[in-house]
Design a protein around this motif. Structure first.
Motif, PDB file in Angstrom:
ATOM      1  N   MET A 105       0.850  -1.197   0.000  1.00  0.00           N
ATOM      2  CA  MET A 105       0.000   0.000   0.000  1.00  0.00           C
ATOM      3  C   MET A 105       0.884   1.245   0.000  1.00  0.00           C
ATOM      4  N   LYS A 106       0.582   2.161  -0.912  1.00  0.00           N
ATOM      5  CA  LYS A 106       1.347   3.397  -1.043  1.00  0.00           C
ATOM      6  C   LYS A 106       0.648   4.527  -0.282  1.00  0.00           C
ATOM      7  N   ALA A 107       1.433   5.266   0.503  1.00  0.00           N
ATOM      8  CA  ALA A 107       0.886   6.362   1.295  1.00  0.00           C
ATOM      9  C   ALA A 107       1.417   7.701   0.801  1.00  0.00           C
ATOM     10  N   LEU A 108       0.593   8.715   0.945  1.00  0.00           N
ATOM     11  CA  LEU A 108       0.975  10.090   0.606  1.00  0.00           C
ATOM     12  C   LEU A 108       0.621  10.991   1.774  1.00  0.00           C
ATOM     13  N   ILE A 109       1.557  11.874   2.140  1.00  0.00           N
ATOM     14  CA  ILE A 109       1.305  12.893   3.153  1.00  0.00           C
ATOM     15  C   ILE A 109       1.327  14.248   2.472  1.00  0.00           C
ATOM     16  N   ILE A 110       0.254  14.995   2.607  1.00  0.00           N
ATOM     17  CA  ILE A 110       0.183  16.348   2.042  1.00  0.00           C
ATOM     18  C   ILE A 110       0.443  17.337   3.169  1.00  0.00           C
ATOM     19  N   GLY A 111       1.563  18.028   3.094  1.00  0.00           N
ATOM     20  CA  GLY A 111       1.976  18.938   4.156  1.00  0.00           C
ATOM     21  C   GLY A 111       2.962  18.255   5.081  1.00  0.00           C
ATOM     22  N   LEU A 112       4.165  18.809   5.219  1.00  0.00           N
ATOM     23  CA  LEU A 112       5.191  18.150   6.026  1.00  0.00           C
ATOM     24  C   LEU A 112       5.717  19.082   7.122  1.00  0.00           C
ATOM     25  N   GLY A 113       4.773  19.641   7.875  1.00  0.00           N
ATOM     26  CA  GLY A 113       5.149  20.371   9.074  1.00  0.00           C
ATOM     27  C   GLY A 113       5.377  19.386  10.203  1.00  0.00           C
ATOM     28  N   SER A 114       5.279  19.848  11.435  1.00  0.00           N
ATOM     29  CA  SER A 114       5.563  18.975  12.580  1.00  0.00           C
ATOM     30  C   SER A 114       4.599  17.788  12.641  1.00  0.00           C
ATOM     31  N   ILE A 115       3.331  18.015  12.342  1.00  0.00           N
ATOM     32  CA  ILE A 115       2.374  16.904  12.405  1.00  0.00           C
ATOM     33  C   ILE A 115       2.560  15.953  11.223  1.00  0.00           C
ATOM     34  N   GLY A 116       2.917  16.489  10.064  1.00  0.00           N
ATOM     35  CA  GLY A 116       3.194  15.641   8.906  1.00  0.00           C
ATOM     36  C   GLY A 116       4.394  14.744   9.148  1.00  0.00           C
ATOM     37  N   LEU A 117       5.426  15.289   9.784  1.00  0.00           N
ATOM     38  CA  LEU A 117       6.610  14.490  10.118  1.00  0.00           C
ATOM     39  C   LEU A 117       6.265  13.375  11.102  1.00  0.00           C
ATOM     40  N   PHE A 154       5.630  12.409  -0.013  1.00  0.00           N
ATOM     41  CA  PHE A 154       4.956  13.581   0.532  1.00  0.00           C
ATOM     42  C   PHE A 154       4.943  14.719  -0.474  1.00  0.00           C
ATOM     43  N   PHE A 155       3.982  15.604  -0.295  1.00  0.00           N
ATOM     44  CA  PHE A 155       3.849  16.788  -1.134  1.00  0.00           C
ATOM     45  C   PHE A 155       3.773  17.992  -0.201  1.00  0.00           C
ATOM     46  N   SER A 156       4.672  18.943  -0.395  1.00  0.00           N
ATOM     47  CA  SER A 156       4.731  20.102   0.487  1.00  0.00           C
ATOM     48  C   SER A 156       5.046  21.353  -0.311  1.00  0.00           C
ATOM     49  N   LYS A 157       4.530  22.481   0.158  1.00  0.00           N
ATOM     50  CA  LYS A 157       4.839  23.749  -0.506  1.00  0.00           C
ATOM     51  C   LYS A 157       6.268  24.203  -0.184  1.00  0.00           C
ATOM     52  N   ARG A 167       5.790  23.310  19.655  1.00  0.00           N
ATOM     53  CA  ARG A 167       6.572  22.808  18.519  1.00  0.00           C
ATOM     54  C   ARG A 167       8.037  23.198  18.663  1.00  0.00           C
ATOM     55  N   LYS A 168       8.888  22.209  18.680  1.00  0.00           N
ATOM     56  CA  LYS A 168      10.314  22.468  18.783  1.00  0.00           C
ATOM     57  C   LYS A 168      10.816  23.167  17.520  1.00  0.00           C
ATOM     58  N   ASN A 169      11.707  24.113  17.698  1.00  0.00           N
ATOM     59  CA  ASN A 169      12.357  24.828  16.593  1.00  0.00           C
ATOM     60  C   ASN A 169      11.381  25.638  15.747  1.00  0.00           C
ATOM     61  N   VAL A 170      10.186  25.924  16.284  1.00  0.00           N
ATOM     62  CA  VAL A 170       9.211  26.764  15.581  1.00  0.00           C
ATOM     63  C   VAL A 170       8.804  27.895  16.517  1.00  0.00           C
ATOM     64  N   ASN A 171       8.963  29.117  16.043  1.00  0.00           N
ATOM     65  CA  ASN A 171       8.526  30.271  16.831  1.00  0.00           C
ATOM     66  C   ASN A 171       7.002  30.298  16.824  1.00  0.00           C
ATOM     67  N   TYR A 172       6.411  30.199  17.990  1.00  0.00           N
ATOM     68  CA  TYR A 172       4.945  30.108  18.075  1.00  0.00           C
ATOM     69  C   TYR A 172       4.239  31.290  17.412  1.00  0.00           C
ATOM     70  N   LYS A 173       4.914  32.441  17.372  1.00  0.00           N
ATOM     71  CA  LYS A 173       4.306  33.631  16.777  1.00  0.00           C
ATOM     72  C   LYS A 173       4.059  33.456  15.276  1.00  0.00           C
ATOM     73  N   ASN A 174       4.847  32.567  14.654  1.00  0.00           N
ATOM     74  CA  ASN A 174       4.726  32.344  13.209  1.00  0.00           C
ATOM     75  C   ASN A 174       3.930  31.081  12.872  1.00  0.00           C
ATOM     76  N   SER A 175       3.448  30.378  13.870  1.00  0.00           N
ATOM     77  CA  SER A 175       2.723  29.130  13.626  1.00  0.00           C
ATOM     78  C   SER A 175       1.297  29.421  13.176  1.00  0.00           C
ATOM     79  N   TYR A 176       0.682  28.425  12.542  1.00  0.00           N
ATOM     80  CA  TYR A 176      -0.712  28.608  12.118  1.00  0.00           C
ATOM     81  C   TYR A 176      -1.627  28.793  13.330  1.00  0.00           C
ATOM     82  N   SER A 177      -1.230  28.270  14.479  1.00  0.00           N
ATOM     83  CA  SER A 177      -2.037  28.413  15.695  1.00  0.00           C
ATOM     84  C   SER A 177      -2.191  29.881  16.089  1.00  0.00           C
ATOM     85  N   ALA A 178      -1.203  30.695  15.731  1.00  0.00           N
ATOM     86  CA  ALA A 178      -1.217  32.098  16.125  1.00  0.00           C
ATOM     87  C   ALA A 178      -2.062  32.969  15.211  1.00  0.00           C
TER      88      ALA A 178
END
Length: 299
Positions: free
Chosen positions: A1-13, A30-33, A140-151
């Motif tokens: 079975m072949k898998a694809l991950i769209i988006g490789l941020g922390s959750i994609g990893l 995987f496919f990522s911008k 998220r390690k190594n991610v400034n929370y101010k720049n995250s999608y959560s913010a």
């Protein structure tokens, strides 16, 4: 079975790491911008079509989920698709016809959520109180929370990020409706999104539901308090323990449990087409409707 991950941020990893453990998965691309120097990086949507995956996990930014889903619906049939929670950034009236789609509410697979479902069963529950809080800058390690999608205002906020709680209320106790909500930013976090939610809700059985979520506490908590006739429960999802009071106090602690185990169990459930606990697309849509309703109520 072949898998694809769209988006490789922390959750994609995380999904990629877990999928590598599953024997039925023979290949993962995987496919990522973002640009990655990796042979498994598909650089265009045309390459996705050529790859023709069997199992697809959408981990892109929340507001991009609908675009990714429409692409898959247009170009593939009979695929298994898991969309990270929440389903969308707001309710969108979109019907899925060609593929099996699920939403990543994997707390359903937590042993203590299953324990609640078992012990409460058909009991008439009087009230549930849910507390969930953590500190966004440490998410998220190594991610400034101010720049995250959560913010960001359109894609973040506790109502979207911590919507696991909304889902398991429905999963455990059936349909419910919000009555009153306070959703706003009240801390000094440097974000545009709401960092606090207080919600009061009920259901057809007159169950009283209170939920509090936040991004700013330095003391992480994920607790559920349940009361009914001759039964009181305190569930701690972080400590993996339950206190049950019937005639006497009983303490229950489950074996050491890792978050990855819920992700793995969810993948296996969907890949094997068992769908034992999986949150289906219609359930995900219902949660989005509730989120929009809460937004309309908020003070």
């Amino acid at each position: 079975m072949k898998a694809l991950i769209i988006g490789l941020g922390s959750i994609g990893l995380r999904h990629r790491r877990i999928l590598k453990k599953i024997k039925k998965i023979s290949q993962i691309k995987f496919f990522s911008k973002h640009k990655y120097n990796d042979k498994n990086n598909l650089k265009s949507r045309k390459e996705i079509l050529k790859y023709n995956p069997d199992y697809i996990v959408i981990c892109s930014a929340t507001h991009e989920h609908i675009t990714d889903l429409k692409f898959l619906e247009k170009n593939f049939k009979n695929k298994m698709i898991l969309i990270e929670k929440p389903l969308f950034h707001k309710y969108i009236n979109y019907n899925v016809k060609n593929n099996k789609v699920f939403v990543g509410y994997n707390l359903r697979y937590h042993p203590l959520i299953q324990f609640i479902k078992e012990i409460c069963g058909r009991k008439k529950i009087w009230s549930i109180n849910i507390l969930c809080g953590s500190y966004l800058p440490e998410w998220r390690k190594n991610v400034n929370y101010k720049n995250s999608y959560s913010a960001k205002q359109n894609s973040g906020g506790v109502l979207l990020d911590l919507s696991h709680e909304l889902d398991y209320i429905s999963y455990l106790f059936g349909n419910w409706k919000p009555l009153f909500a306070v959703s706003k930013k009240i801390s000094n976090l440097d974000i545009k999104s709401d960092d606090y939610l207080s919600l009061f809700a009920t259901n057809n059985n007159n169950l009283k539901i209170y939920l509090e979520l936040n991004y700013f506490t330095r003391i992480p908590k994920r607790q559920i308090f349940i009361d009914s006739k001759n039964l009181s429960l305190k569930i701690d999802l972080l400590k993996n323990e339950a206190i049950i009071i019937k005639d006497k106090i009983i303490s229950k602690k489950i074996k050491k449990f890792k978050i990855d185990e819920m992700y793995e169990a969810q993948h296996i459930d969907i890949i094997n087409k068992k769908f034992k606990f999986a949150c289906n697309y219609n359930d995900g849509i219902k949660i989005m409707k509730k989120i929009d309703k809460i937004r309309d109520l908020k003070h």
